[in-house]
Scaffold this motif. Structure first.
Motif, PDB file in Angstrom:
ATOM      1  N   PHE A  50       0.859  -1.185   0.000  1.00 42.37           N
ATOM      2  CA  PHE A  50       0.000   0.000   0.000  1.00 42.37           C
ATOM      3  C   PHE A  50       0.897   1.237   0.000  1.00 42.37           C
ATOM      4  CE2 PHE A  50      -2.240  -3.431   2.153  1.00 42.37           C
ATOM      5  CZ  PHE A  50      -3.448  -3.467   1.470  1.00 42.37           C
ATOM      6  N   PRO A  51       1.356   1.680  -1.160  1.00 45.05           N
ATOM      7  CA  PRO A  51       2.358   2.767  -1.243  1.00 45.05           C
ATOM      8  C   PRO A  51       1.939   4.055  -0.553  1.00 45.05           C
ATOM      9  CG  PRO A  51       2.113   1.664  -3.366  1.00 45.05           C
ATOM     10  CD  PRO A  51       1.031   1.137  -2.498  1.00 45.05           C
ATOM     11  N   GLY A  52       0.631   4.295  -0.436  1.00 42.80           N
ATOM     12  CA  GLY A  52       0.176   5.520   0.214  1.00 42.80           C
ATOM     13  C   GLY A  52       0.130   5.439   1.717  1.00 42.80           C
ATOM     14  N   TYR A  53       0.437   4.277   2.264  1.00 41.51           N
ATOM     15  CA  TYR A  53       0.376   4.095   3.716  1.00 41.51           C
ATOM     16  C   TYR A  53       1.514   4.844   4.401  1.00 41.51           C
ATOM     17  CZ  TYR A  53       0.784   1.768   8.251  1.00 41.51           C
ATOM     18  OH  TYR A  53       0.892   1.504   9.595  1.00 41.51           O
ATOM     19  N   GLU A  54       1.206   5.477   5.528  1.00 42.30           N
ATOM     20  CA  GLU A  54       2.208   6.201   6.315  1.00 42.30           C
ATOM     21  C   GLU A  54       2.574   5.375   7.546  1.00 42.30           C
ATOM     22  OE1 GLU A  54       0.694  10.043   7.282  1.00 42.30           O
ATOM     23  OE2 GLU A  54       0.126  10.509   5.215  1.00 42.30           O
ATOM     24  N   PRO A  55       3.764   4.766   7.582  1.00 41.52           N
ATOM     25  CA  PRO A  55       4.158   3.953   8.742  1.00 41.52           C
ATOM     26  C   PRO A  55       4.201   4.785  10.025  1.00 41.52           C
ATOM     27  CG  PRO A  55       5.601   3.549   6.866  1.00 41.52           C
ATOM     28  CD  PRO A  55       4.772   4.747   6.518  1.00 41.52           C
ATOM     29  N   ASP A  56       3.944   4.118  11.152  1.00 39.10           N
ATOM     30  CA  ASP A  56       4.064   4.780  12.443  1.00 39.10           C
ATOM     31  C   ASP A  56       4.914   3.913  13.365  1.00 39.10           C
ATOM     32  OD1 ASP A  56       2.412   2.718  13.305  1.00 39.10           O
ATOM     33  OD2 ASP A  56       0.622   3.961  13.445  1.00 39.10           O
ATOM     34  N   GLU A  57       4.889   4.214  14.666  1.00 32.86           N
ATOM     35  CA  GLU A  57       5.797   3.544  15.595  1.00 32.86           C
ATOM     36  C   GLU A  57       5.523   2.038  15.692  1.00 32.86           C
ATOM     37  OE1 GLU A  57       2.241   5.085  17.798  1.00 32.86           O
ATOM     38  OE2 GLU A  57       3.668   5.906  16.351  1.00 32.86           O
ATOM     39  N   LEU A  58       4.295   1.576  15.479  1.00 31.26           N
ATOM     40  CA  LEU A  58       4.008   0.146  15.572  1.00 31.26           C
ATOM     41  C   LEU A  58       4.646  -0.649  14.442  1.00 31.26           C
ATOM     42  CD1 LEU A  58       0.287  -0.186  16.756  1.00 31.26           C
ATOM     43  CD2 LEU A  58       2.391  -0.260  18.103  1.00 31.26           C
ATOM     44  N   ASP A  59       4.895   0.007  13.316  1.00 22.84           N
ATOM     45  CA  ASP A  59       5.469  -0.713  12.177  1.00 22.84           C
ATOM     46  C   ASP A  59       6.911  -1.148  12.418  1.00 22.84           C
ATOM     47  OD1 ASP A  59       3.479  -0.662   9.762  1.00 22.84           O
ATOM     48  OD2 ASP A  59       3.298   1.293  10.723  1.00 22.84           O
ATOM     49  N   ALA A  60       7.512  -0.667  13.495  1.00 22.69           N
ATOM     50  CA  ALA A  60       8.874  -1.092  13.834  1.00 22.69           C
ATOM     51  C   ALA A  60       8.884  -2.511  14.422  1.00 22.69           C
ATOM     52  CB  ALA A  60       9.497  -0.118  14.830  1.00 22.69           C
ATOM     53  N   TYR A  61       7.719  -3.009  14.825  1.00 22.58           N
ATOM     54  CA  TYR A  61       7.640  -4.329  15.443  1.00 22.58           C
ATOM     55  C   TYR A  61       7.285  -5.396  14.395  1.00 22.58           C
ATOM     56  CZ  TYR A  61       7.721  -1.773  19.833  1.00 22.58           C
ATOM     57  OH  TYR A  61       8.091  -0.942  20.865  1.00 22.58           O
ATOM     58  N   TYR A  62       7.740  -6.622  14.649  1.00 20.97           N
ATOM     59  CA  TYR A  62       7.490  -7.722  13.718  1.00 20.97           C
ATOM     60  C   TYR A  62       6.004  -8.063  13.694  1.00 20.97           C
ATOM     61  CZ  TYR A  62       8.301 -12.167  11.305  1.00 20.97           C
ATOM     62  OH  TYR A  62       8.299 -13.200  10.399  1.00 20.97           O
ATOM     63  N   GLY A  63       5.440  -8.267  12.495  1.00 22.66           N
ATOM     64  CA  GLY A  63       4.003  -8.407  12.361  1.00 22.66           C
ATOM     65  C   GLY A  63       3.460  -9.812  12.233  1.00 22.66           C
ATOM     66  N   ALA A  64       4.295 -10.807  11.996  1.00 22.80           N
ATOM     67  CA  ALA A  64       3.792 -12.181  11.871  1.00 22.80           C
ATOM     68  C   ALA A  64       3.858 -12.879  13.230  1.00 22.80           C
ATOM     69  CB  ALA A  64       4.601 -12.950  10.833  1.00 22.80           C
ATOM     70  N   PRO A  65       3.022 -13.889  13.451  1.00 21.17           N
ATOM     71  CA  PRO A  65       3.024 -14.568  14.750  1.00 21.17           C
ATOM     72  C   PRO A  65       4.260 -15.430  14.949  1.00 21.17           C
ATOM     73  CG  PRO A  65       1.539 -15.681  13.243  1.00 21.17           C
ATOM     74  CD  PRO A  65       1.993 -14.433  12.539  1.00 21.17           C
ATOM     75  N   ASP A  66       4.595 -15.682  16.223  1.00 26.61           N
ATOM     76  CA  ASP A  66       5.704 -16.575  16.553  1.00 26.61           C
ATOM     77  C   ASP A  66       5.275 -18.037  16.450  1.00 26.61           C
ATOM     78  OD1 ASP A  66       7.602 -14.458  17.295  1.00 26.61           O
ATOM     79  OD2 ASP A  66       6.166 -14.079  18.908  1.00 26.61           O
ATOM     80  N   VAL A  67       3.988 -18.295  16.662  1.00 26.49           N
ATOM     81  CA  VAL A  67       3.394 -19.618  16.455  1.00 26.49           C
ATOM     82  C   VAL A  67       2.028 -19.398  15.814  1.00 26.49           C
ATOM     83  CG1 VAL A  67       2.384 -21.650  17.582  1.00 26.49           C
ATOM     84  CG2 VAL A  67       4.592 -20.786  18.354  1.00 26.49           C
ATOM     85  N   TYR A  68       1.695 -20.275  14.891  1.00 29.80           N
ATOM     86  CA  TYR A  68       0.431 -20.195  14.157  1.00 29.80           C
ATOM     87  C   TYR A  68      -0.390 -21.434  14.501  1.00 29.80           C
ATOM     88  CZ  TYR A  68      -2.327 -20.502   9.704  1.00 29.80           C
ATOM     89  OH  TYR A  68      -3.297 -20.626   8.743  1.00 29.80           O
ATOM     90  N   ILE A  69      -1.575 -21.229  15.077  1.00 26.45           N
ATOM     91  CA  ILE A  69      -2.485 -22.321  15.407  1.00 26.45           C
ATOM     92  C   ILE A  69      -3.631 -22.272  14.403  1.00 26.45           C
ATOM     93  CG2 ILE A  69      -4.012 -23.293  17.170  1.00 26.45           C
ATOM     94  CD1 ILE A  69      -2.212 -21.790  19.253  1.00 26.45           C
ATOM     95  N   ASN A  70      -3.714 -23.286  13.560  1.00 26.63           N
ATOM     96  CA  ASN A  70      -4.676 -23.293  12.458  1.00 26.63           C
ATOM     97  C   ASN A  70      -5.684 -24.417  12.678  1.00 26.63           C
ATOM     98  OD1 ASN A  70      -5.957 -22.810  10.042  1.00 26.63           O
ATOM     99  ND2 ASN A  70      -4.381 -23.767   8.780  1.00 26.63           N
ATOM    100  N   VAL A  71      -6.926 -24.027  12.973  1.00 20.34           N
ATOM    101  CA  VAL A  71      -7.951 -25.004  13.324  1.00 20.34           C
ATOM    102  C   VAL A  71      -9.032 -24.991  12.240  1.00 20.34           C
ATOM    103  CG1 VAL A  71      -9.607 -25.745  15.074  1.00 20.34           C
ATOM    104  CG2 VAL A  71      -7.458 -24.645  15.764  1.00 20.34           C
ATOM    105  N   TYR A  72      -9.170 -26.098  11.556  1.00 18.40           N
ATOM    106  CA  TYR A  72     -10.058 -26.296  10.404  1.00 18.40           C
ATOM    107  C   TYR A  72     -10.101 -25.092   9.450  1.00 18.40           C
ATOM    108  CZ  TYR A  72     -13.528 -24.647  13.963  1.00 18.40           C
ATOM    109  OH  TYR A  72     -14.196 -23.982  14.963  1.00 18.40           O
ATOM    110  N   GLY A  73      -8.903 -24.505   9.196  1.00 22.03           N
ATOM    111  CA  GLY A  73      -8.798 -23.406   8.241  1.00 22.03           C
ATOM    112  C   GLY A  73      -7.714 -23.652   7.202  1.00 22.03           C
TER     113      GLY A  73
END
Length: 350
Positions: free
Chosen positions: A230-253
């Protein structure tokens, strides 16, 4: 059924569906009792009960829905994006049935352990379907289950994963994946407040919620950023943190085999997979085709299938006095053990 009574049911069906997105804000017993009253109507309609009996059940359900009120000590909504700053796909890409209200802003609720409990980590719970009623068991109910085991939990109401029913592909994976990434970033940024290590944030998704988390993994793991899509997006302070989970629990998905997955740059977390063997949505058969793909990419994975269990039975043991599939929620302690093992292995590698 009398048309006026059917219209009354449809009115309260819609009302309750909307209320359920805020499940953690209501008294748990009142919420679950209202959900039971709703299910009683559905089962009565399927059984062909008399109009008189149906009217009695529908009016009872309507009265209980009207009596639901946000409790005085309810947690507040945590809105994920500043107003006007939410990255979004063009609306034209999303079929009307999947579109959120024009003023919708994704949010989540805290479901936290008591102060005397030392938390093991955090679990973000992502309900399936169109959310609404599914939040009762796949969001709030499962959050209560994981909280019992010592996790700080969060129940999200995100932009629903819109599917092309012909191809099974997501039409808005980058935006709903961004909602999940944003929630995870918020939890990491406030790890000290939640008394957890910032690298112990899992995401548990159910049905369409599981697919939503995989969108987050595909588009926002590794070094991928929101601004990349999304090129028009303006990053803020939260974007400095990693966004994917450390563990993924996938239940019937589990991902359908015909859905492409671009592994370029993806850092796929350890994944816990669970499904019922009587699931008629394809989750179990999808799991059998997904597993070789995960193993080929060296993803740590644990798999559990449960005999006799159909789709959508998460946390039903909390809602029903007599649950026909009590074995299914065995996945909760199994997922707990999986998370702790993954976190300990990460510590040893560090």
């Amino acid at each position: 059924m009398d048309q006026k009574i059917e219209e009354l049911f449809q009115e309260y069906d819609r009302k309750m569906n909307e209320l359920c997105n805020d499940s953690p804000a209501y008294d748990t017993d009142d919420l679950f009792n209202t959900y039971r009253a709703y299910r009683k109507v559905i089962l009565a309609k399927r059984a062909g009960l008399s109009d008189e009996a149906l009217e009695k059940d529908i009016r009872a359900f309507a009265a209980m829905t009207d009596a639901l009120h946000v409790r005085k000590d309810a947690p507040e909504r945590i809105y994920l994006w500043p107003e006007g700053k939410m990255p979004a796909e063009p609306e034209s890409r999303i079929p009307p049935m999947f579109r959120m209200a024009d003023d919708f802003r994704p949010y989540m609720y805290e479901v936290l352990v008591s102060p005397e409990v030392t938390p093991k980590g955090a679990v973000l719970c992502v309900a399936g379907g169109f959310q609404g009623r599914t939040v009762v068991n796949e969001g709030y109910g499962i959050a209560l289950e994981f909280r019992k085991l010592g996790y700080q939990c969060f129940v999200i109401h995100n932009r629903v994963n819109a599917l092309d029913f012909n191809t099974k592909c997501s039409l808005n994976g980058k935006e709903n994946g961004a909602d999940i990434a944003r929630a995870i970033r918020y939890i990491r940024a406030n790890a000290d407040q939640y008394r957890i290590p910032a690298d112990r944030v899992a995401a548990a998704g159910f049905s369409n919620g599981g697919a939503t988390i995989e969108n987050c993994v595909q588009y926002y793991s590794g070094t991928r950023t929101v601004k990349e899509y999304f090129p028009g997006y303006e990053p803020d302070e939260l974007d400095a943190y990693y966004g994917a989970p450390d563990v993924y629990i996938n239940v019937y998905g589990q991902r359908f085999p015909e859905v492409p997955f671009d592994w370029t740059g993806v850092v796929y977390p350890p994944v816990f997979e669970a499904a019922g063997r009587d699931d008629d949505t394809g989750a179990t058969s999808n799991l059998y085709t997904l597993l070789p793909d995960l193993l080929a990419h060296n993803v740590p994975v644990e798999v559990h299938t449960f005999a006799g269990t159909p789709h959508g039975r998460t946390a039903y043991n909390l809602i029903w006095e007599k649950e026909d599939h009590p074995n299914f929620d065995l996945f909760v302690p199994l997922a707990d053990a999986f998370m702790q093992d993954a976190y300990q292995k990460n510590e040893r590698r560090d």
